[in-house]
Design a protein around this motif. Sequence first.
Motif, PDB file in Angstrom:
ATOM      1  N   ALA A  85      18.669 -53.182  12.192  1.00  0.00           N
ATOM      2  CA  ALA A  85      17.453 -53.287  11.394  1.00  0.00           C
ATOM      3  C   ALA A  85      17.731 -53.667   9.948  1.00  0.00           C
ATOM      4  CB  ALA A  85      16.689 -51.963  11.445  1.00  0.00           C
ATOM      5  N   ASP A  86      16.780 -54.398   9.376  1.00  0.00           N
ATOM      6  CA  ASP A  86      16.832 -54.766   7.963  1.00  0.00           C
ATOM      7  C   ASP A  86      16.228 -53.678   7.084  1.00  0.00           C
ATOM      8  OD1 ASP A  86      17.791 -57.670   8.090  1.00  0.00           O
ATOM      9  OD2 ASP A  86      16.126 -57.658   9.525  1.00  0.00           O
ATOM     10  N   ALA A  87      15.482 -52.759   7.683  1.00  0.00           N
ATOM     11  CA  ALA A  87      14.884 -51.623   6.983  1.00  0.00           C
ATOM     12  C   ALA A  87      14.449 -50.625   8.049  1.00  0.00           C
ATOM     13  CB  ALA A  87      13.682 -52.062   6.137  1.00  0.00           C
ATOM     14  N   ILE A  88      14.061 -49.436   7.618  1.00  0.00           N
ATOM     15  CA  ILE A  88      13.547 -48.449   8.564  1.00  0.00           C
ATOM     16  C   ILE A  88      12.234 -47.886   8.058  1.00  0.00           C
ATOM     17  CG2 ILE A  88      14.968 -46.598   7.525  1.00  0.00           C
ATOM     18  CD1 ILE A  88      15.007 -45.319  10.387  1.00  0.00           C
ATOM     19  N   GLN A  89      11.239 -47.886   8.920  1.00  0.00           N
ATOM     20  CA  GLN A  89       9.974 -47.216   8.630  1.00  0.00           C
ATOM     21  C   GLN A  89      10.105 -45.747   9.015  1.00  0.00           C
ATOM     22  OE1 GLN A  89       7.000 -49.213  10.996  1.00  0.00           O
ATOM     23  NE2 GLN A  89       6.414 -50.601   9.354  1.00  0.00           N
ATOM     24  N   LEU A  90       9.729 -44.875   8.079  1.00  0.00           N
ATOM     25  CA  LEU A  90       9.607 -43.452   8.374  1.00  0.00           C
ATOM     26  C   LEU A  90       8.120 -43.150   8.405  1.00  0.00           C
ATOM     27  CD1 LEU A  90      12.324 -42.013   5.954  1.00  0.00           C
ATOM     28  CD2 LEU A  90      12.589 -42.684   8.359  1.00  0.00           C
ATOM     29  N   HIS A  91       7.592 -42.859   9.603  1.00  0.00           N
ATOM     30  CA  HIS A  91       6.141 -42.728   9.685  1.00  0.00           C
ATOM     31  C   HIS A  91       5.663 -41.303   9.425  1.00  0.00           C
ATOM     32  CE1 HIS A  91       7.266 -42.198  14.069  1.00  0.00           C
ATOM     33  NE2 HIS A  91       6.464 -41.167  13.919  1.00  0.00           N
ATOM     34  N   LEU A  92       4.531 -41.234   8.735  1.00  0.00           N
ATOM     35  CA  LEU A  92       3.834 -39.982   8.446  1.00  0.00           C
ATOM     36  C   LEU A  92       2.609 -39.923   9.347  1.00  0.00           C
ATOM     37  CD1 LEU A  92       3.916 -40.231   4.544  1.00  0.00           C
ATOM     38  CD2 LEU A  92       5.430 -38.845   5.969  1.00  0.00           C
ATOM     39  N   ASN A  93       2.548 -38.931  10.212  1.00  0.00           N
ATOM     40  CA  ASN A  93       1.433 -38.858  11.166  1.00  0.00           C
ATOM     41  C   ASN A  93       0.919 -37.435  11.328  1.00  0.00           C
ATOM     42  OD1 ASN A  93       3.734 -37.940  12.525  1.00  0.00           O
ATOM     43  ND2 ASN A  93       3.041 -38.686  14.517  1.00  0.00           N
TER      44      ASN A  93
ATOM     45  N   PHE B 175      11.180 -61.127   1.733  1.00  0.00           N
ATOM     46  CA  PHE B 175      10.913 -59.733   2.093  1.00  0.00           C
ATOM     47  C   PHE B 175      12.188 -59.122   2.644  1.00  0.00           C
ATOM     48  CE2 PHE B 175       9.009 -56.520   5.098  1.00  0.00           C
ATOM     49  CZ  PHE B 175       8.475 -55.710   4.116  1.00  0.00           C
ATOM     50  N   LEU B 176      12.580 -58.004   2.070  1.00  0.00           N
ATOM     51  CA  LEU B 176      13.804 -57.310   2.471  1.00  0.00           C
ATOM     52  C   LEU B 176      15.024 -58.234   2.399  1.00  0.00           C
ATOM     53  CD1 LEU B 176      12.341 -55.316   5.495  1.00  0.00           C
ATOM     54  CD2 LEU B 176      12.874 -54.429   3.208  1.00  0.00           C
ATOM     55  N   GLY B 177      15.007 -59.100   1.387  1.00  0.00           N
ATOM     56  CA  GLY B 177      16.146 -59.953   1.130  1.00  0.00           C
ATOM     57  C   GLY B 177      16.227 -61.199   1.980  1.00  0.00           C
TER      58      GLY B 177
END
Length: 338
Positions: A141-149, A50-52
């Motif tokens: 970080a290995d990735a970034i979550q962009l949250h929709l709320n 996951f994510l490399g």
Amino acid sequence: MKTRRDRKKEHIDLFLKSSYKQSTLFEDVYLEHNAIPELDFKEIDTSTTFLGKSVDYPIMINAITGGTNFSQEINRYLSDIAFEFNIPIAVGSQTIGINDVNSAESFKIVRGRIKDGVVIANTSANVNVNVAKKAIEMIEADAIQLHLNVAQELVMSEGDREFRGVLKNIEQIAANVEVPVIVKEVGFGISKDAAERLYNVGVRYIDISGVGGTNFIEIEGNRNNEMDFTDLYSWGIPTALSLIQCANLKGDLNIISSGGIKDAQDVIKSLCIGAKMVGISGEILRRLLEDGYDCAYKYVKELVYKMKVIMLLLGKKDVNELHSVPYKVKGELKELIH
């Protein structure tokens, strides 16, 4: 006006007091028992990439909290669990940590304890590219979550009311950061149409976070003394339905199943439907806060053992083979699909 720090603490308190129950509809997903699996238990392999990076199980501790001393303790315990099981962990929204240097440590502690494991940053999908980069840099970080709320913001008395241009903003971030972008709902599901639009602007990881878990309309409704939002508590797409709609849209689109994931059957069903990873937050947080670290650790230990049990009962020795397991749908889920 209450500060963002106050709000974070209120969210946790109200999460523990929340009572509205809604189904993920995973109970309407049927997997057939294999009485002759021709496998030994020791052959079962739950590892995946996951994510490399290699992880031991296709589950992740999903975005929860940050920004306060109390949150720092939560993140310390959660990151210890993630390290022990070699699974990914996502932090809560880092906006408070970017704006307040004293709050940043509650997020940085995760990378410090999980070492070179998978750590995922988190910000609103509305932030600019520079803020997203700061969130990534803060925890390497290995990735970034962009949250929709959107639903949460509309119920929050002090929440945002302007959402035009969010898709374009996600596209800008995805094109200008050096790690993968994961677009994540906060508990109301991602539709097939929304997933396709995200894919078309360059997003390759989507966390559907459907109905059945933490309900931010209920949480924010209990913070809002001006209106009664109980009639909207049922809003959203059940997790199983959202997953079926979004899974296998495109070959290189990675779907993370989350939203009310409670047990090993939910995890395995998610993987059989097509999820590449399964996120858990509320179940582990509740155990941690109510009964302590040992209880939360025991929950994860039992969860991963029972995942292996179900894999053997399906006759599948590894995670990739789960993606080919036939499943059937019944009841309300079948009606909603058709």
